[in-house]
Design a protein around this motif. Structure first.
Motif, short mmCIF file in Angstrom:
data_model
loop_
_atom_site.label_atom_id
_atom_site.label_comp_id
_atom_site.label_asym_id
_atom_site.label_seq_id
_atom_site.Cartn_x
_atom_site.Cartn_y
_atom_site.Cartn_z
N LEU A 147 0.84 -1.20 0.00
CA LEU A 147 0.00 0.00 0.00
C LEU A 147 0.87 1.25 0.00
O LEU A 147 1.99 1.24 0.51
N GLY A 148 0.35 2.33 -0.56
CA GLY A 148 1.07 3.59 -0.51
C GLY A 148 0.28 4.71 -1.15
O GLY A 148 -0.68 4.48 -1.89
N GLY A 149 0.66 5.93 -0.83
CA GLY A 149 0.06 7.12 -1.43
C GLY A 149 1.09 8.22 -1.46
O GLY A 149 2.12 8.15 -0.77
N VAL A 150 0.84 9.26 -2.25
CA VAL A 150 1.77 10.37 -2.32
C VAL A 150 1.04 11.64 -2.69
O VAL A 150 0.05 11.62 -3.43
N VAL A 151 1.50 12.76 -2.12
CA VAL A 151 1.03 14.10 -2.46
C VAL A 151 2.20 14.85 -3.08
O VAL A 151 3.28 14.92 -2.50
N VAL A 152 1.99 15.40 -4.29
CA VAL A 152 3.04 16.11 -5.01
C VAL A 152 2.65 17.59 -5.12
O VAL A 152 1.55 17.91 -5.58
N ASP A 153 3.54 18.46 -4.69
CA ASP A 153 3.33 19.90 -4.75
C ASP A 153 3.99 20.43 -6.02
O ASP A 153 5.18 20.26 -6.24
N SER A 154 3.19 21.12 -6.86
CA SER A 154 3.75 21.67 -8.09
C SER A 154 4.72 22.81 -7.84
O SER A 154 5.60 23.09 -8.65
N GLY A 155 4.54 23.52 -6.71
CA GLY A 155 5.34 24.70 -6.42
C GLY A 155 4.91 25.94 -7.17
O GLY A 155 5.56 26.99 -7.08
N ASN A 156 3.78 25.86 -7.90
CA ASN A 156 3.36 26.96 -8.75
C ASN A 156 2.23 27.82 -8.18
O ASN A 156 2.03 28.94 -8.63
N PHE A 157 1.49 27.29 -7.21
CA PHE A 157 0.29 27.99 -6.74
C PHE A 157 0.63 28.98 -5.62
O PHE A 157 1.49 28.70 -4.77
N ASN A 158 -0.07 30.10 -5.59
CA ASN A 158 0.12 31.11 -4.55
C ASN A 158 -0.81 30.81 -3.38
O ASN A 158 -1.97 31.24 -3.37
N TRP A 159 -0.30 30.10 -2.40
CA TRP A 159 -1.12 29.75 -1.23
C TRP A 159 -1.27 30.92 -0.27
O TRP A 159 -1.96 30.80 0.75
N SER A 160 -0.66 32.05 -0.58
CA SER A 160 -0.77 33.27 0.24
C SER A 160 -1.71 34.29 -0.40
O SER A 160 -1.63 35.49 -0.12
#
Length: 466
Positions: free
Chosen positions: A251-264
């Protein structure tokens, strides 16, 4: 504790820097092989790992250790505060898991990844991280059953509600659902089990005009067939149990962050409020997640708040198996997709089969999107509806000899399941109908067996059912 620089990866396990025990977790960092000239097949074998930093081991070692020596009080304090990089406790970072995270981030085109214990941990952590504090989500009704169940009946217990739409590609229908507290849209690149394809580019463009994030589950297609970040997705999640691992053994899962979105941008106070977990109170240094991890604040928050506090940890042994799976991902995806298309075309000619759902078929309404986004194949999953009633479906399930009756996808073995009774049982009937899931539907996941053997098995099972 958290790496903001890919440069630190190289050689950080050699004897000269042996005090660091292993390379630091990969938030904000890239893989050791990131040359754009290298093709996917090469990066699937090499990205994110330097054997010379691990005593020359060509296979990523399994660091089966709960914790790592901090050596002295000063270093322990510096590790804990984030002043220096390194590993201390495997719940937050482990060298084997880290190599897997780096490789996935590279293959998906993201800047950072967080590996988790299962695909639903990845889906849940990503959605909760985006919407925490009472935000809203938007999602289509034709999703994997557990994802629907989480958003429909579980997340509301935490004050997070979802507005569902029938067609995620109807941009106007999605846009009208956006409210001041809407945080993210969640969709599958290739839906399970309908194989409907999300038209990601126009959806992402519209959402970004509103400051809303797009989170895409890319499990069915895997990064070999499709990379959502290239078309505007902000976060990508996987059940790595499926095609990425590929052998049905972990079993496994992953979350990948694009680094492109402005979360601020004002919609996400959890990224701009000061947090003790990324600050040093004694020194009077206060930071928020956007300041602490400017390259990958989403991955930073998933790791520090969700993985650390909720503990859905991928084990080193499972990370090793996912890495082994990645090494053959291109070859497996190619063969499974070719066989799936061959079987889908055959099923269109079989008596008692009312409809075949596979977006790679010329008869599919999604064929233009398949050509646009997935020219190398739609993936191993397809479904078909039988004439009659549920008893015919049950007879087919009981009559197959090569297919295995297993609730999984993306495996080397070919699998069959009746979604209405198994994978989508917890989905409200109205949503099941909208997704085309009923008692006459069968879902297939095509493996690596000979196509003629799989076709013969389906033919005899369907004939036996009638």
């Amino acid at each position: 504790m958290i790496n903001e620089s890919a440069d630190m990866f190289e050689g950080c396990l050699n004897d000269e820097v042996g005090r660091d025990t292993a390379c630091p977790p990969n938030i904000g960092g890239g893989a050791s092989i990131t040359e754009t000239s290298l093709r996917f097949e090469t990066r699937a074998l090499h990205a994110g790992y330097d054997p010379y930093g691990h005593n020359g081991s060509m296979s990523v070692p399994i660091y089966q250790s709960a914790a790592f020596a901090m050596h002295d009080a000063q270093r322990g304090d510096s590790l804990s505060s984030g002043e220096i990089e390194g590993f201390s406790y495997s719940r937050c970072g482990n060298p084997t898991v880290d190599a897997f995270e780096r490789r996935i981030a590279d293959l998906e085109g993201g800047v950072s990844a967080v590996a988790l214990a299962s695909g639903m941990a990845a889906v849940s952590f990503a959605l909760l991280c985006a919407a925490e504090g009472g935000g809203r989500l938007i999602a289509p009704t034709d999703l994997y059953g557990a994802s629907i169940d989480a958003m429909e009946s579980f997340f509301p217990q935490f004050g997070i509600y979802t507005d569902f739409v029938d067609d995620i590609n109807d941009i106007a229908q999605v846009e009208v659902k956006i409210r001041p507290d809407t945080r993210a849209v969640f969709a599958e690149s290739v839906a399970n089990p309908s194989t409907r394809i999300t038209d990601i580019k126009p959806l992402a463009d519209m959402l970004h005009r509103h400051g809303v994030a797009l989170i895409v589950d890319n499990t069915v297609s895997t990064p070999y067939l499709f990379r959502p970040i290239e078309y505007g997705a902000d976060v990508v999640v996987h059940s790595t149990t499926k095609g990425i691992c590929g052998h049905g053994n972990a079993l496994g899962g992953v979350v990948v962050d694009s680094g492109n979105f402005n979360w601020s941008n004002g919609r996400f106070p959890q990224f701009t409020d000061k947090e003790l977990s990324v600050s040093d109170e004694r020194k009077g240094i206060w930071r928020n997640f956007s300041e602490a991890y400017p390259q990958a604040p989403f991955a930073g928050r998933v790791r520090i708040k969700y993985l650390h506090n909720l503990g859905a940890v991928m084990s080193p042994a499972n990370a090793y198996l996912q890495l082994i799976g990645l090494e053959t991902l291109p070859q497996r995806c190619r063969q499974a997709s070719e066989t799936a298309l061959e079987i889908a075309r055959h099923l269109e000619t079989v008596p008692h089969v009312e409809h075949v759902y596979y977006s790679g078929l010329d008869s599919s309404q999604d064929k233009p999107l398949a050509d646009k986004y997935l020219p190398n194949g739609v993936g191993p999953v397809l479904s078909f509806r039988l004439e009659g009633d549920e008893s015919h479906v049950n007879r087919v399930v009981d009559a197959v000899k090569v297919f295995s009756y297993v609730p999984n996808i993306g495996c080397t073995h070919s699998l069959i399941v009746n979604p209405a009774r198994i994978t989508h049982r917890e989905v409200p009937s109205a949503y099941r109908s909208a997704a085309g899931v009923d008692d006459q539907l069968l879902r297939l996941s095509i493996g690596l067996e000979a196509p003629k053997d799989l076709i013969a098995d389906l033919d005899q099972a369907i004939a036996d059912a009638y």
